[in-house]
Enzyme design. Structure first.
Site, PDB file in Angstrom:
ATOM      1  N   ASP A 168       2.297   1.649   3.316  1.00  0.00           N
ATOM      2  CA  ASP A 168       3.272   0.637   3.765  1.00  0.00           C
ATOM      3  C   ASP A 168       4.666   1.140   3.374  1.00  0.00           C
ATOM      4  O   ASP A 168       5.650   0.869   4.059  1.00  0.00           O
ATOM      5  CB  ASP A 168       3.069  -0.713   3.058  1.00  0.00           C
ATOM      6  CG  ASP A 168       1.768  -1.411   3.432  1.00  0.00           C
ATOM      7  OD1 ASP A 168       1.352  -1.285   4.602  1.00  0.00           O
ATOM      8  OD2 ASP A 168       1.182  -2.066   2.552  1.00  0.00           O
ATOM      9  N   HIS A 180       0.886  -1.165   0.000  1.00  0.00           N
ATOM     10  CA  HIS A 180       0.000   0.000   0.000  1.00  0.00           C
ATOM     11  C   HIS A 180       0.923   1.214   0.000  1.00  0.00           C
ATOM     12  O   HIS A 180       2.067   1.127   0.467  1.00  0.00           O
ATOM     13  CB  HIS A 180      -0.864   0.043   1.261  1.00  0.00           C
ATOM     14  CG  HIS A 180      -1.832  -1.102   1.370  1.00  0.00           C
ATOM     15  ND1 HIS A 180      -1.655  -2.139   2.241  1.00  0.00           N
ATOM     16  CD2 HIS A 180      -2.977  -1.353   0.704  1.00  0.00           C
ATOM     17  CE1 HIS A 180      -2.655  -2.999   2.111  1.00  0.00           C
ATOM     18  NE2 HIS A 180      -3.472  -2.541   1.174  1.00  0.00           N
TER      19      HIS A 180
END
Ligand code: GLO
Ligand code: MG
Length: 341
Positions: free
Chosen positions: A50, A47
């Site tokens: 992330d 993501h």
């Protein structure tokens, strides 16, 4: 042909659910990369946050600088990066949805964040932007117009496609959860939607096993649908025990025969030949300790490889002969016997 495997940092999780807190300590990306590599994974899925934690508090310049550092880190770990997904479901801005929120400011936030995610993908050297449209649907159907929502989704896709000529958008359909009813519930919807955008060739799909089960559809058929259109750009293999919350169980752990059919369909269509990864979107049980906190992914990969052997040793000629005789009863048992070994 040998397959390449992909996994996301969120697949090593802390065990929190709606009814209770974490049961495992959080681990950083370096710790996770080590496990991924050691277990035979080839690529990482990310993501946007992330890659860059607290992404909304940072300037575009800081975001891209941090993305550069993560690229180096992943490269040094000897791994590739498969995709980036804008996480449009955490921010207070997206309470009512990302691209289809009724608030124009929230919609702008969703598009801006997606353009930034495409920039992150570029820095990371990958061309796949995954759209899991978590909150683009409704809790109350009368609160939004379906047609208007599709138009808004198409506008958002067009903005991304225009901003980043190298990017392909892979839509990961899911029928519900967290919303009551989603706008793009199946791969058929996703691929039809592609034709509402300015560049349908760059809008394809990612099929997740559990999401198909939640839609009451057969995962292998959903994959075959996208494969036939040349648009299965990734998969999230996992499993799901019927119609309940999204479980993300280890691949094959509920329905081994369905898992066999999924591997068979991927194999028959030569999935992976254009660089596609076999990805798993799996979660540990809440009862699992951190020491075993990655076993579910390792096991999913092992099961995939075991099933690949089963697919390759399946007597397709004998099966075809039974099909010719319309002896589907014998075919049914032949598959069972083969799986039982
Ligand atoms: C949840 C989804 C989610 C996505 C991930 C990547 O149901 O499967 O895990 O795959 O956020 O976009
Ligand atoms: Mg998924």
């Amino acid at each position: 042909m040998s397959h390449r495997f992909s996994i996301g940092p969120w697949n090593i999780s802390e065990g929190r659910d709606s009814y209770g807190p974490e049961t495992r300590p959080a681990k950083d990306l370096a710790w996770k990369l080590e496990r991924f590599k050691e277990a035979g994974f080839d690529a990482v899925m990310f993501h946007d946050d992330d890659v860059v934690p607290d992404i909304d508090t940072k300037s575009e310049q800081e975001v891209l600088r941090e993305a550069e550092q993560v690229r180096t880190m992943v490269q040094n770990a000897g791994m590739a990066i498969e995709m980036v997904a804008p996480r449009l479901w955490f921010s207070p801005m997206t309470v009512d949805g990302g691209y289809t929120s009724n608030d124009p400011e929230a919609r702008r936030y969703a598009v801006d964040r997606s353009l930034q995610a495409a920039d992150i993908a570029e820095v990371l050297g990958c061309d796949l932007l995954v759209w899991w449209l978590a909150r683009d649907g409704t809790y109350v159907r009368e609160s939004k117009s379906h047609q208007r929502s599709l138009e808004l989704l198409a506008q958002a896709a067009d903005a991304i496609l225009a901003h980043s000529p190298q990017i392909r958008i892979a839509i990961e359909p899911k029928p519900n959860e967290p919303v009551d009813v989603a706008y793009l519930p199946t791969i058929g919807h996703a691929l039809a939607f592609a034709h509402l955008t300015s560049d349908p060739a760059r809008v394809g799909g990612l099929v997740e096993t559990a999401h198909c089960v939640l839609a009451g559809l057969d995962p292998a058929d959903e994959m075959a649908f996208a494969l036939t259109a040349g648009k299965l750009w990734s998969v999230h293999l996992n499993d799901q025990n019927g119609l309940k919350f999204d479980q993300d169980k280890p691949f094959g752990s509920v329905n081994l025969r369905s898992a066999f059919d999924q591997v068979r369909v991927l194999e028959r269509h030569g999935y992976g030949r254009n660089g596609e990864f076999v990805a798993f979107d799996v979660h540990s049980f809440r009862t699992t300790t951190i020491e075993q906190g990655f076993d579910h992914a390792v096991n999913s990969r092992t099961t995939f490889l075991r099933l690949l052997e089963k697919v390759r040793s399946f007597d397709e000629d004998a099966a075809a002969a039974l099909v010719m005789q319309r002896d589907y009863q014998a075919l049914d048992q032949m598959v069972i016997e083969h799986l039982l070994g």
